[in-house]
Design a protein around this motif. Structure first.
Motif, PDB file in Angstrom:
ATOM      1  N   HIS A  18      62.768 -33.965  -0.764  1.00  0.00           N
ATOM      2  CA  HIS A  18      63.643 -34.957  -0.140  1.00  0.00           C
ATOM      3  C   HIS A  18      63.453 -36.308  -0.829  1.00  0.00           C
ATOM      4  O   HIS A  18      62.344 -36.721  -1.124  1.00  0.00           O
ATOM      5  CB  HIS A  18      63.319 -35.118   1.347  1.00  0.00           C
ATOM      6  CG  HIS A  18      63.906 -34.058   2.200  1.00  0.00           C
ATOM      7  ND1 HIS A  18      65.219 -34.079   2.600  1.00  0.00           N
ATOM      8  CD2 HIS A  18      63.377 -32.938   2.731  1.00  0.00           C
ATOM      9  CE1 HIS A  18      65.475 -33.027   3.332  1.00  0.00           C
ATOM     10  NE2 HIS A  18      64.367 -32.307   3.436  1.00  0.00           N
ATOM     11  N   TRP A 112      70.614 -34.552  -0.242  1.00  0.00           N
ATOM     12  CA  TRP A 112      69.281 -34.679   0.348  1.00  0.00           C
ATOM     13  C   TRP A 112      68.217 -34.995  -0.687  1.00  0.00           C
ATOM     14  O   TRP A 112      67.162 -35.516  -0.367  1.00  0.00           O
ATOM     15  CB  TRP A 112      68.908 -33.435   1.145  1.00  0.00           C
ATOM     16  CG  TRP A 112      68.879 -32.176   0.338  1.00  0.00           C
ATOM     17  CD1 TRP A 112      69.934 -31.357   0.070  1.00  0.00           C
ATOM     18  CD2 TRP A 112      67.762 -31.605  -0.321  1.00  0.00           C
ATOM     19  NE1 TRP A 112      69.540 -30.313  -0.715  1.00  0.00           N
ATOM     20  CE2 TRP A 112      68.196 -30.429  -0.966  1.00  0.00           C
ATOM     21  CE3 TRP A 112      66.421 -31.959  -0.437  1.00  0.00           C
ATOM     22  CZ2 TRP A 112      67.356 -29.640  -1.710  1.00  0.00           C
ATOM     23  CZ3 TRP A 112      65.584 -31.152  -1.179  1.00  0.00           C
ATOM     24  CH2 TRP A 112      66.050 -30.007  -1.795  1.00  0.00           C
ATOM     25  N   CYS A 144      71.331 -35.272  15.415  1.00  0.00           N
ATOM     26  CA  CYS A 144      70.813 -36.451  14.708  1.00  0.00           C
ATOM     27  C   CYS A 144      69.804 -37.242  15.527  1.00  0.00           C
ATOM     28  O   CYS A 144      69.028 -38.018  14.970  1.00  0.00           O
ATOM     29  CB  CYS A 144      71.949 -37.355  14.235  1.00  0.00           C
ATOM     30  SG  CYS A 144      72.770 -38.234  15.559  1.00  0.00           S
ATOM     31  N   ASN A 147      65.877 -35.665  14.702  1.00  0.00           N
ATOM     32  CA  ASN A 147      65.241 -35.542  13.393  1.00  0.00           C
ATOM     33  C   ASN A 147      65.054 -36.934  12.803  1.00  0.00           C
ATOM     34  O   ASN A 147      65.795 -37.859  13.110  1.00  0.00           O
ATOM     35  CB  ASN A 147      66.026 -34.603  12.456  1.00  0.00           C
ATOM     36  CG  ASN A 147      67.396 -35.117  12.112  1.00  0.00           C
ATOM     37  OD1 ASN A 147      67.527 -36.034  11.305  1.00  0.00           O
ATOM     38  ND2 ASN A 147      68.433 -34.542  12.719  1.00  0.00           N
ATOM     39  N   ARG A 149      65.420 -38.201   9.835  1.00  0.00           N
ATOM     40  CA  ARG A 149      66.385 -38.721   8.863  1.00  0.00           C
ATOM     41  C   ARG A 149      67.768 -38.934   9.468  1.00  0.00           C
ATOM     42  O   ARG A 149      68.697 -39.286   8.771  1.00  0.00           O
ATOM     43  CB  ARG A 149      66.455 -37.777   7.669  1.00  0.00           C
ATOM     44  CG  ARG A 149      65.195 -37.798   6.846  1.00  0.00           C
ATOM     45  CD  ARG A 149      65.316 -36.869   5.648  1.00  0.00           C
ATOM     46  NE  ARG A 149      64.158 -36.990   4.804  1.00  0.00           N
ATOM     47  CZ  ARG A 149      63.032 -36.294   4.974  1.00  0.00           C
ATOM     48  NH1 ARG A 149      62.947 -35.407   5.948  1.00  0.00           N
ATOM     49  NH2 ARG A 149      62.008 -36.470   4.169  1.00  0.00           N
ATOM     50  N   ARG A 151      70.036 -36.899  10.447  1.00  0.00           N
ATOM     51  CA  ARG A 151      71.070 -36.040   9.883  1.00  0.00           C
ATOM     52  C   ARG A 151      71.777 -35.271  10.991  1.00  0.00           C
ATOM     53  O   ARG A 151      71.149 -34.738  11.889  1.00  0.00           O
ATOM     54  CB  ARG A 151      70.459 -35.054   8.894  1.00  0.00           C
ATOM     55  CG  ARG A 151      69.892 -35.733   7.670  1.00  0.00           C
ATOM     56  CD  ARG A 151      69.121 -34.789   6.803  1.00  0.00           C
ATOM     57  NE  ARG A 151      70.010 -33.883   6.113  1.00  0.00           N
ATOM     58  CZ  ARG A 151      69.576 -32.834   5.422  1.00  0.00           C
ATOM     59  NH1 ARG A 151      68.299 -32.563   5.340  1.00  0.00           N
ATOM     60  NH2 ARG A 151      70.435 -32.057   4.806  1.00  0.00           N
ATOM     61  N   CYS A 152      73.103 -35.207  10.911  1.00  0.00           N
ATOM     62  CA  CYS A 152      73.893 -34.422  11.851  1.00  0.00           C
ATOM     63  C   CYS A 152      73.900 -32.962  11.413  1.00  0.00           C
ATOM     64  O   CYS A 152      73.451 -32.624  10.322  1.00  0.00           O
ATOM     65  CB  CYS A 152      75.319 -34.969  11.919  1.00  0.00           C
ATOM     66  SG  CYS A 152      75.434 -36.600  12.643  1.00  0.00           S
ATOM     67  N   LEU A 153      74.448 -32.114  12.261  1.00  0.00           N
ATOM     68  CA  LEU A 153      74.459 -30.682  11.976  1.00  0.00           C
ATOM     69  C   LEU A 153      75.173 -30.370  10.669  1.00  0.00           C
ATOM     70  O   LEU A 153      74.685 -29.610   9.843  1.00  0.00           O
ATOM     71  CB  LEU A 153      75.123 -29.928  13.140  1.00  0.00           C
ATOM     72  CG  LEU A 153      75.234 -28.421  12.992  1.00  0.00           C
ATOM     73  CD1 LEU A 153      73.836 -27.803  12.915  1.00  0.00           C
ATOM     74  CD2 LEU A 153      76.006 -27.825  14.150  1.00  0.00           C
ATOM     75  N   ASP A 155      75.522 -32.284   8.148  1.00  0.00           N
ATOM     76  CA  ASP A 155      74.718 -32.764   7.023  1.00  0.00           C
ATOM     77  C   ASP A 155      73.697 -31.704   6.607  1.00  0.00           C
ATOM     78  O   ASP A 155      73.470 -31.486   5.417  1.00  0.00           O
ATOM     79  CB  ASP A 155      73.985 -34.054   7.386  1.00  0.00           C
ATOM     80  CG  ASP A 155      74.920 -35.209   7.658  1.00  0.00           C
ATOM     81  OD1 ASP A 155      75.993 -35.253   7.026  1.00  0.00           O
ATOM     82  OD2 ASP A 155      74.588 -36.056   8.497  1.00  0.00           O
ATOM     83  N   PHE A 156      73.070 -31.063   7.574  1.00  0.00           N
ATOM     84  CA  PHE A 156      72.131 -29.988   7.263  1.00  0.00           C
ATOM     85  C   PHE A 156      72.835 -28.832   6.558  1.00  0.00           C
ATOM     86  O   PHE A 156      72.321 -28.274   5.592  1.00  0.00           O
ATOM     87  CB  PHE A 156      71.457 -29.457   8.538  1.00  0.00           C
ATOM     88  CG  PHE A 156      70.344 -30.316   9.034  1.00  0.00           C
ATOM     89  CD1 PHE A 156      69.133 -30.372   8.367  1.00  0.00           C
ATOM     90  CD2 PHE A 156      70.506 -31.068  10.186  1.00  0.00           C
ATOM     91  CE1 PHE A 156      68.098 -31.157   8.829  1.00  0.00           C
ATOM     92  CE2 PHE A 156      69.482 -31.860  10.660  1.00  0.00           C
ATOM     93  CZ  PHE A 156      68.271 -31.906   9.986  1.00  0.00           C
ATOM     94  N   GLY A 159      73.945 -30.198   3.038  1.00  0.00           N
ATOM     95  CA  GLY A 159      72.869 -30.717   2.206  1.00  0.00           C
ATOM     96  C   GLY A 159      73.021 -32.182   1.857  1.00  0.00           C
ATOM     97  O   GLY A 159      72.722 -32.604   0.742  1.00  0.00           O
ATOM     98  N   ILE A 161      72.818 -36.510   3.295  1.00  0.00           N
ATOM     99  CA  ILE A 161      72.135 -37.453   4.170  1.00  0.00           C
ATOM    100  C   ILE A 161      72.906 -38.774   4.110  1.00  0.00           C
ATOM    101  O   ILE A 161      73.441 -39.135   3.067  1.00  0.00           O
ATOM    102  CB  ILE A 161      70.662 -37.641   3.746  1.00  0.00           C
ATOM    103  CG1 ILE A 161      69.892 -38.457   4.765  1.00  0.00           C
ATOM    104  CG2 ILE A 161      70.555 -38.238   2.369  1.00  0.00           C
ATOM    105  CD1 ILE A 161      68.395 -38.397   4.576  1.00  0.00           C
TER     106      ILE A 161
END
Length: 179
Positions: A18, A112, A144, A147, A149, A151-153, A155-156, A159, A161
């Protein structure tokens, strides 16, 4: 290369770390969630205005052509989808890696591992966002909050941020620096 060793085919896979650490750089993530929501509303307005004007134009054409122009409403929905994908792809794929709303709110999207966004990533990010928001609305934003960072779903899944841009992060860094 020995005969017993496996032959390489030219594809390598390395896991990148990361790029942004919330512990060492908290200014990158400060206030990002709220700014992201406002940026979304700004972008939604930007996307909606041309659609409203096209709808009014189709209505006028429908009146003038005694109803034949109303068939153009069938092209409105596919046109909206294409417009949204092109908007997000072009703006997120630009040098600032941000939509117009994100630029106004001083945030940007990165991969990321720290690379800037590009057209396809921006377009895919928008599509995945709209799919996840349609399927599981509250979870997209709730993720978000749990976590580091922010990050929304989606975003995960894609990949990416979203962080404060360089100028905002620098301003926050000097603001929080002890005297």
């Amino acid at each position: 290369m020995a005969a017993s060793e496996p032959k390489r085919i030219g594809v390598s896979f390395e896991v990148k770390p990361h790029a942004y650490d919330p512990v060492t750089n908290p200014e990158l993530f400060e206030g990002v969630v709220a700014r992201r929501i406002v940026a979304f509303l700004i972008d939604f307005l930007i996307l909606s205005l041309p659609v409203v004007f096209v709808s009014m134009f189709i209505f006028v054409i429908g009146i003038v052509t005694f109803g034949l122009g109303f068939f153009l409403y069938g092209l409105l929905w596919p046109g909206m989808v294409v417009w949204a994908i092109v908007y997000y792809g072009m703006t997120l794929g630009s040098a600032s890696s941000a939509t117009i709303g994100m630029r106004i709110m001083d945030i940007e999207m990165r991969t990321w591992y720290g690379a800037p966004a590009y057209f396809v990533l921006g377009a895919v990010h928008a599509v995945v966002f709209w799919i996840t928001i349609s399927a599981i609305t509250p979870l997209v934003l709730v993720v978000c909050l749990f976590n580091e960072r922010r990050r929304c779903l989606h975003d995960f899944l894609v990949g990416t941020i979203v962080i404060n841009n360089v100028e905002r992060a620098a301003a926050l860094r000097t603001l929080h620096r002890p005297a």
